[in-house]
Design a protein around this motif. Sequence first.
Motif, PDB file in Angstrom:
ATOM      1  N   SER A 114     -23.127 -29.394  75.879  1.00 48.15           N
ATOM      2  CA  SER A 114     -22.831 -30.083  77.132  1.00 48.15           C
ATOM      3  C   SER A 114     -21.964 -29.208  78.041  1.00 48.15           C
ATOM      4  N   ASP A 115     -21.070 -28.429  77.453  1.00 50.14           N
ATOM      5  CA  ASP A 115     -20.273 -27.486  78.247  1.00 50.14           C
ATOM      6  C   ASP A 115     -21.136 -26.408  78.876  1.00 50.14           C
ATOM      7  N   ALA A 116     -22.060 -25.888  78.066  1.00 48.02           N
ATOM      8  CA  ALA A 116     -22.934 -24.819  78.571  1.00 48.02           C
ATOM      9  C   ALA A 116     -23.801 -25.353  79.710  1.00 48.02           C
ATOM     10  N   PHE A 117     -24.297 -26.576  79.568  1.00 45.65           N
ATOM     11  CA  PHE A 117     -25.109 -27.186  80.625  1.00 45.65           C
ATOM     12  C   PHE A 117     -24.271 -27.353  81.889  1.00 45.65           C
ATOM     13  N   ASP A 118     -23.032 -27.814  81.716  1.00 44.63           N
ATOM     14  CA  ASP A 118     -22.150 -27.993  82.874  1.00 44.63           C
ATOM     15  C   ASP A 118     -21.828 -26.669  83.559  1.00 44.63           C
ATOM     16  N   ARG A 119     -21.913 -25.580  82.792  1.00 43.66           N
ATOM     17  CA  ARG A 119     -21.678 -24.265  83.404  1.00 43.66           C
ATOM     18  C   ARG A 119     -22.991 -23.642  83.874  1.00 43.66           C
ATOM     19  N   ASP A 120     -23.978 -24.472  84.120  1.00 37.34           N
ATOM     20  CA  ASP A 120     -25.255 -24.027  84.697  1.00 37.34           C
ATOM     21  C   ASP A 120     -26.034 -23.083  83.805  1.00 37.34           C
ATOM     22  N   ARG A 121     -25.954 -23.272  82.506  1.00 38.67           N
ATOM     23  CA  ARG A 121     -26.766 -22.467  81.586  1.00 38.67           C
ATOM     24  C   ARG A 121     -28.006 -23.265  81.213  1.00 38.67           C
ATOM     25  N   ILE A 122     -29.126 -22.569  81.062  1.00 39.77           N
ATOM     26  CA  ILE A 122     -30.351 -23.309  80.746  1.00 39.77           C
ATOM     27  C   ILE A 122     -30.683 -23.259  79.262  1.00 39.77           C
ATOM     28  N   ALA A 123     -30.025 -22.389  78.517  1.00 33.88           N
ATOM     29  CA  ALA A 123     -30.298 -22.344  77.076  1.00 33.88           C
ATOM     30  C   ALA A 123     -29.064 -21.856  76.331  1.00 33.88           C
ATOM     31  N   LEU A 124     -28.968 -22.273  75.081  1.00 31.27           N
ATOM     32  CA  LEU A 124     -27.882 -21.823  74.207  1.00 31.27           C
ATOM     33  C   LEU A 124     -28.509 -21.049  73.061  1.00 31.27           C
ATOM     34  N   GLU A 142     -30.789 -30.269  65.224  1.00 30.21           N
ATOM     35  CA  GLU A 142     -30.447 -30.498  66.638  1.00 30.21           C
ATOM     36  C   GLU A 142     -31.477 -29.873  67.582  1.00 30.21           C
ATOM     37  N   GLY A 143     -32.619 -29.452  67.039  1.00 33.34           N
ATOM     38  CA  GLY A 143     -33.709 -29.000  67.916  1.00 33.34           C
ATOM     39  C   GLY A 143     -33.686 -27.538  68.288  1.00 33.34           C
ATOM     40  N   TYR A 144     -32.929 -26.716  67.566  1.00 37.33           N
ATOM     41  CA  TYR A 144     -32.951 -25.270  67.847  1.00 37.33           C
ATOM     42  C   TYR A 144     -34.221 -24.675  67.272  1.00 37.33           C
ATOM     43  N   ARG A 145     -34.779 -23.699  67.988  1.00 35.19           N
ATOM     44  CA  ARG A 145     -35.995 -23.055  67.474  1.00 35.19           C
ATOM     45  C   ARG A 145     -35.687 -21.595  67.147  1.00 35.19           C
ATOM     46  N   PRO A 146     -36.299 -21.092  66.058  1.00 34.22           N
ATOM     47  CA  PRO A 146     -36.053 -19.687  65.696  1.00 34.22           C
ATOM     48  C   PRO A 146     -36.689 -18.761  66.715  1.00 34.22           C
ATOM     49  N   ILE A 147     -35.956 -17.745  67.176  1.00 35.19           N
ATOM     50  CA  ILE A 147     -36.539 -16.818  68.161  1.00 35.19           C
ATOM     51  C   ILE A 147     -36.500 -15.376  67.656  1.00 35.19           C
ATOM     52  N   GLY A 148     -36.022 -15.164  66.452  1.00 42.04           N
ATOM     53  CA  GLY A 148     -36.039 -13.784  65.959  1.00 42.04           C
ATOM     54  C   GLY A 148     -35.091 -13.584  64.799  1.00 42.04           C
ATOM     55  N   ARG A 149     -34.979 -12.334  64.406  1.00 41.86           N
ATOM     56  CA  ARG A 149     -34.194 -11.990  63.226  1.00 41.86           C
ATOM     57  C   ARG A 149     -33.605 -10.608  63.458  1.00 41.86           C
ATOM     58  N   TYR A 150     -32.307 -10.437  63.210  1.00 43.87           N
ATOM     59  CA  TYR A 150     -31.696  -9.105  63.268  1.00 43.87           C
ATOM     60  C   TYR A 150     -31.472  -8.632  61.849  1.00 43.87           C
ATOM     61  N   LEU A 151     -32.025  -7.477  61.510  1.00 39.71           N
ATOM     62  CA  LEU A 151     -31.798  -6.935  60.169  1.00 39.71           C
ATOM     63  C   LEU A 151     -30.386  -6.367  60.102  1.00 39.71           C
ATOM     64  N   PHE A 163     -31.453 -18.295  66.880  1.00 37.24           N
ATOM     65  CA  PHE A 163     -31.988 -19.594  67.309  1.00 37.24           C
ATOM     66  C   PHE A 163     -31.678 -19.811  68.792  1.00 37.24           C
ATOM     67  N   GLU A 164     -32.498 -20.667  69.398  1.00 39.23           N
ATOM     68  CA  GLU A 164     -32.262 -21.000  70.815  1.00 39.23           C
ATOM     69  C   GLU A 164     -32.615 -22.465  71.060  1.00 39.23           C
ATOM     70  N   LYS A 165     -31.885 -23.062  71.975  1.00 33.78           N
ATOM     71  CA  LYS A 165     -32.224 -24.432  72.396  1.00 33.78           C
ATOM     72  C   LYS A 165     -32.168 -24.519  73.918  1.00 33.78           C
ATOM     73  N   THR A 166     -33.191 -25.129  74.486  1.00 36.81           N
ATOM     74  CA  THR A 166     -33.203 -25.349  75.929  1.00 36.81           C
ATOM     75  C   THR A 166     -32.305 -26.544  76.224  1.00 36.81           C
ATOM     76  N   LEU A 167     -31.443 -26.388  77.219  1.00 35.15           N
ATOM     77  CA  LEU A 167     -30.473 -27.452  77.519  1.00 35.15           C
ATOM     78  C   LEU A 167     -30.999 -28.333  78.649  1.00 35.15           C
ATOM     79  N   ALA A 355     -41.544 -28.464  79.914  1.00 31.25           N
ATOM     80  CA  ALA A 355     -41.718 -29.608  80.808  1.00 31.25           C
ATOM     81  C   ALA A 355     -40.362 -30.086  81.312  1.00 31.25           C
ATOM     82  N   SER A 356     -40.307 -30.420  82.609  1.00 32.72           N
ATOM     83  CA  SER A 356     -39.078 -30.939  83.226  1.00 32.72           C
ATOM     84  C   SER A 356     -37.846 -30.110  82.887  1.00 32.72           C
ATOM     85  N   LEU A 357     -37.957 -28.803  83.110  1.00 38.51           N
ATOM     86  CA  LEU A 357     -36.824 -27.901  82.860  1.00 38.51           C
ATOM     87  C   LEU A 357     -35.852 -27.972  84.029  1.00 38.51           C
ATOM     88  N   PRO A 358     -34.598 -28.308  83.793  1.00 35.85           N
ATOM     89  CA  PRO A 358     -33.640 -28.301  84.905  1.00 35.85           C
ATOM     90  C   PRO A 358     -33.108 -26.884  85.128  1.00 35.85           C
TER      91      PRO A 358
END
Length: 387
Positions: A114-124, A142-151, A163-167, A355-358
Motif C-alpha cells: 500500500s505504501d508503494a502504491f501511494d508512492r506511485d509505483r505500479i509493481a513491487l 499474496e499473488g506474487y508471480r515468479p519472474i526469474g532467478r539469480y544464481l 517475484f513481482e506483483k502488480t499493485l 487488465a485495468s492497470l492503474p
Amino acid sequence: MLDLPLPFPDAQGHAATRLRVAQATDLDRLVELETLAFTSDRISRRSFRALLQSQSAELIVAEDPSAGDGAPLQGYAALLFRAGTALARLYSIAVAPDAVGRGIGRRLLKAAESDAFDRDRIALRLEVREDNAAAIGLYRSEGYRPIGRYLDYYADHMPALRFEKTLRGTRPVESGVPYYEQTTDFTCGSCCLMMALARDVPGFVLDPVMEIRLWREATTIFMMSGPGGCEPYGLAVAAHEAGLAAEIHVSTPGDLFLEGVRSAEKQKVMGLAQEDFRRRAEAYGIPVAIRPFTLDELRAALAEGKTAIVLISGYHMFGKKVPHWVLAHADDGRHIVIHDPWVADERGESIADAASLPIPYATFDRIARFGKVGLRSAVFLAKRTDS
Ligand SMILES: CC(C)(COP(=O)(O)OP(=O)(O)OC[C@H]1O[C@@H](n2cnc3c(N)ncnc32)[C@H](O)[C@@H]1OP(=O)(O)O)[C@@H](O)C(=O)NCCC(=O)NCCS
C-alpha cells in the motif's frame, strides 16, 4: 500512512500488533531483530541507519502497542524506491521468531504494497532464497508471480528467486469496458478498438475473427519486421465504420513509423496505405489534432465517458522497442487506468496483470510516446450520437 486496525490480543492470547513507519530511535531494535531473524546476509547497522535516513527508502515496523518504549520489535519491512522507475523493491522483511505464524508478516507485506502504491509505483519486486519456504509461501499466497532467478546470489551461493506483483490499490475503478487479450504479436491496436466497441456498440462480439478483421482495416501492412501494426488514422477510420465517433491526436503530420523500415518498397506501401487512411478520415469528417495531446485532454475525454487508444513505448511496458497500443478507459484521480491487450506469458503474467492497470499520471505521460522522435498519438473514442 498506514492506518491499519489494532485487533487482539487474539484468541491465543498473543500480544496485539501495530504497524508504523520506523524512526531513528528504532535502530538498535532493528539490528536486534535482524540478528534473531536471519543467520546470514544480514543488513548491517550502518545500512539500517542509511535506510532510516534515506528519502528513497521506507521502513515499516510492527510492535506491540501495549509494550514499553524499549520493547523488542515484532517485525519490519524495508522498501526501496528507485528514482525514475515505476517499481518498488521489497528489500527485506522479517518477523521475530517468537512472533512468526500469527499473520504479522502478511500485514507487513500488505502495508509495504500500500505504501508503494501511494508512492506511485505500479509493481513491487523482491528476491528470496530458493530454500525459504515460509517467505515463498507468503509471497505466492499474496499473488506474487515468479519472474526469474539469480544464481549465486547469497553469501552461501544459494540462488535467489525473483517475484513481482502488480499493485492496484484498494479501490479498483469500473468503467464497464471488457478486457480482451491479443492473440497475435501485431494486433494490439485492433484489440484496443474491440474493447472500446464492446462497451459502446450494442451487440458487438469480441473474438479472434474480429481481431484480425479490424487489424486488416487499420494496418499499415508492414512494420520493421513481420506484419504491420495499426496506425492512428487507420484505427479512427475502422472505429468510425464500426459505429464509434473518433478523434485523432498525433504529434507530427504525414507518414508514421517509417523510421527503422529499411526497404524502400515497404516504405512506399506503408506511405500509400497511410495516405488512404488520411483521405478517408477527412471524408468522414474525423477531427485531427496535429500536436501532442496533453494528460489534461486525455483526462477530460475520460471524464466524458470516452475511451482512448494510446500509443505507448513497448520498451517501457515489456522491454521491446516496438510501438504498442493500450486502451485508456478510466481515471481514478491519480492514475490513468488502462487495459493492455498484451499479456507477457513468458514473464508469468496473467490477465490480472494487464487488465485495468492503474498507471500513475507522471508515468503514463512519460511512456505515452514512441521512438527517437517521441511520437505521441491517441485516438479518442465515444458513442456516436448520429447513428
Ligand atoms: C517469512 C516471514 C516474514 C513470514 O512471517 P510470518 O509473520 O510468520 O507470516 P504470516 O504468519 O503472516 O504467514 C503468512 C503466510 O506465509 C506462509 N508461511 C508462513 N510460515 C510458513 C512456513 N513455515 N512454511 C510455509 N509457509 C509459511 C503461509 O502462506 C502463511 O499463510 P497461512 O498462515 O494463511 O498459511 C517470517 O517467517 C520470517 O521473518 N522469516 C525469517 C526472515 C525471512 O526469511 N525473511 C524473508 C526474506 S525474503
